[in-house]
Every structure is written in C-alpha cells, then in structure tokens.
Design an enzyme around this catalytic site. Structure first.
Site, PDB file in Angstrom:
ATOM      1  N   TYR A 194      -4.626  11.949   6.276  1.00  0.00           N
ATOM      2  CA  TYR A 194      -4.471  10.582   5.932  1.00  0.00           C
ATOM      3  C   TYR A 194      -3.346   9.880   7.042  1.00  0.00           C
ATOM      4  O   TYR A 194      -3.555   8.589   7.445  1.00  0.00           O
ATOM      5  CB  TYR A 194      -3.428  10.214   4.630  1.00  0.00           C
ATOM      6  CG  TYR A 194      -3.392   9.039   4.093  1.00  0.00           C
ATOM      7  CD1 TYR A 194      -3.987   8.520   3.175  1.00  0.00           C
ATOM      8  CD2 TYR A 194      -2.215   8.419   4.468  1.00  0.00           C
ATOM      9  CE1 TYR A 194      -4.031   7.219   2.698  1.00  0.00           C
ATOM     10  CE2 TYR A 194      -1.980   6.950   3.877  1.00  0.00           C
ATOM     11  CZ  TYR A 194      -2.847   6.581   3.120  1.00  0.00           C
ATOM     12  OH  TYR A 194      -2.590   5.345   2.577  1.00  0.00           O
TER      13      TYR A 194
ATOM     14  N   GLY B 291       0.857  -1.018  -0.142  1.00  0.00           N
ATOM     15  CA  GLY B 291       0.238  -0.086   0.020  1.00  0.00           C
ATOM     16  C   GLY B 291       0.956   1.229   0.062  1.00  0.00           C
ATOM     17  O   GLY B 291       2.159   1.218  -0.315  1.00  0.00           O
ATOM     18  N   CYS B 292       0.296   2.220   0.359  1.00  0.00           N
ATOM     19  CA  CYS B 292       1.168   3.598   0.548  1.00  0.00           C
ATOM     20  C   CYS B 292       2.219   3.344   1.395  1.00  0.00           C
ATOM     21  O   CYS B 292       2.245   2.828   2.459  1.00  0.00           O
ATOM     22  CB  CYS B 292       0.042   4.561   1.196  1.00  0.00           C
ATOM     23  SG  CYS B 292       0.888   6.353   1.298  1.00  0.00           S
ATOM     24  N   PHE B 293       3.316   4.059   0.686  1.00  0.00           N
ATOM     25  CA  PHE B 293       4.586   3.877   1.677  1.00  0.00           C
ATOM     26  C   PHE B 293       4.986   4.703   2.986  1.00  0.00           C
ATOM     27  O   PHE B 293       5.440   4.172   3.915  1.00  0.00           O
ATOM     28  CB  PHE B 293       5.997   4.020   0.734  1.00  0.00           C
ATOM     29  CG  PHE B 293       6.055   5.225  -0.167  1.00  0.00           C
ATOM     30  CD1 PHE B 293       5.391   6.265   0.058  1.00  0.00           C
ATOM     31  CD2 PHE B 293       6.582   5.111  -1.262  1.00  0.00           C
ATOM     32  CE1 PHE B 293       5.299   7.381  -0.678  1.00  0.00           C
ATOM     33  CE2 PHE B 293       6.587   6.093  -2.375  1.00  0.00           C
ATOM     34  CZ  PHE B 293       6.029   7.484  -1.974  1.00  0.00           C
ATOM     35  N   TRP B 294       4.039   5.511   3.112  1.00  0.00           N
ATOM     36  CA  TRP B 294       3.860   6.229   4.309  1.00  0.00           C
ATOM     37  C   TRP B 294       3.602   5.430   5.496  1.00  0.00           C
ATOM     38  O   TRP B 294       4.103   5.612   6.603  1.00  0.00           O
ATOM     39  CB  TRP B 294       2.949   7.575   4.181  1.00  0.00           C
ATOM     40  CG  TRP B 294       3.382   8.451   2.831  1.00  0.00           C
ATOM     41  CD1 TRP B 294       4.012   8.794   2.575  1.00  0.00           C
ATOM     42  CD2 TRP B 294       2.141   9.442   2.610  1.00  0.00           C
ATOM     43  NE1 TRP B 294       4.117   9.792   1.574  1.00  0.00           N
ATOM     44  CE2 TRP B 294       2.994  10.171   1.710  1.00  0.00           C
ATOM     45  CE3 TRP B 294       0.819   9.935   2.933  1.00  0.00           C
ATOM     46  CZ2 TRP B 294       2.194  11.474   1.041  1.00  0.00           C
ATOM     47  CZ3 TRP B 294       0.119  10.789   2.489  1.00  0.00           C
ATOM     48  CH2 TRP B 294       0.757  11.642   1.487  1.00  0.00           C
TER      49      TRP B 294
END
Length: 174
Positions: free
Chosen positions: A152, A9-12
């Site tokens: 987010y 998913g999102c790397f954050w």
C-alpha cells in the site's frame, strides 16, 4: 506552533507526505468526527462510528505558512471523491477539515476556494467542528517510515509524497 486536523483518505498517506516538509514538527495519525469515545482502528474501519482517519499536523508557521500546509493537503488527495480515496471506500476516508474556531473555518473555506480553481468538478471536502481527536494506535504512527516496502505504501503513499516533493520543493526538509 500551530496545528490543524485534516482528513483526506488513509492517514498513512497524509502522515508520510507531511513528514517530508520542513517546518512540520509533528504528525499524529488519529480519528475524529465520530460519536464513539476512544475508537479502535478496527471499529473505525466498520464505518459505524462516524470518525474520519485524520492527521493532526503541528507546524512552525514562521517556517511554513498555513496556506502552504493547506494547499499541500489539496495536492495530496482528490477532494472530489465522496467518502473515498481510490480503493479506500467509506466515510472514514472522507475529505474533511476540522476547525477549532470561526477564524480557522474561514481559512479552510479560503483553501477550498483556491483548490477549486485547480481541481475540475465539485469539491466534496466537508468543514466540521473539531471534537475530540483520538490518536491512532502506535503502529499507525509514521507508518510509511516503519513499512517502506509495504504494498500500500509503495502504490499509494509514495505517489502522494512525490507530488509534494515536486510541487513544494522550496518547503522540503534537507
């Protein structure tokens, strides 16, 4: 030091969760698995490059066993979601493990087998040879620490960090 490249998913979110773990020396958000040299975030977001948002996790295996790093990966994201994590949709958000050699591929296969014991349904995590890893733009590095009140981060990253804190308390930074 050991390192591995993982996408979930999102790397954050992966970045934020791994940074609370003792023995993790560095986390680099970036792009891999695609066909375009030196892609930008904007280009990767189109889904046309084949890249995944991924993290390179550098860790001290004398303090943090590799299998624990991998089990954390399968705790941080839902490996049953094809080309997405929650509302993040596209191949850039796929669940993937990028291996350097056959030994790492086998270790990743074993991690998938372990994860399949606690995740009901089919896991869609792919095993892909590691090609070039391109670090993401600087503003993506350690994004959560730089933007702790961003919506987010609060809605998606915090719960993933909390899962690691709850499930892997023995491995947290003090």
């Amino acid at each position: 030091m050991q390192e591995m490249v993982l996408a979930g998913g999102c790397f954050w979110c992966l970045d934020a969760a791994y940074r609370v773990v003792d023995g993790v020396e560095e986390v680099v958000s970036g792009y891999t698995g695609g066909s375009v040299a030196s892609p930008s975030y904007e280009l990767v977001c189109t889904g046309s490059t084949g890249h995944a948002e991924a993290v390179k996790v550098v860790y001290d295996e004398t303090r943090l066993p590799t299998d624990v790093v991998l089990d954390m990966f399968f705790t941080m994201h839902d490996p049953r979601q094809l080309n997405r994590q929650g509302n993040d949709i596209g191949t850039q958000y796929r669940s993937a493990m990028f291996y350097r050699d056959e030994a790492e591929r086998e270790r990743f296969e074993a991690a998938i087998a372990r994860a399949s014991e606690w995740w009901p349904g089919e896991l869609v995590t792919t095993l892909e040879p590691l090609g070039e890893f391109y670090p993401a733009e600087e503003y993506h590095q350690d994004f959560f620490a730089k933007n702790p009140t961003q919506g987010y981060c609060l809605a998606v990253a915090v719960p993933k960090v909390n899962k690691i804190r709850a499930g892997f308390a023995d491995y947290l930074r003090v």
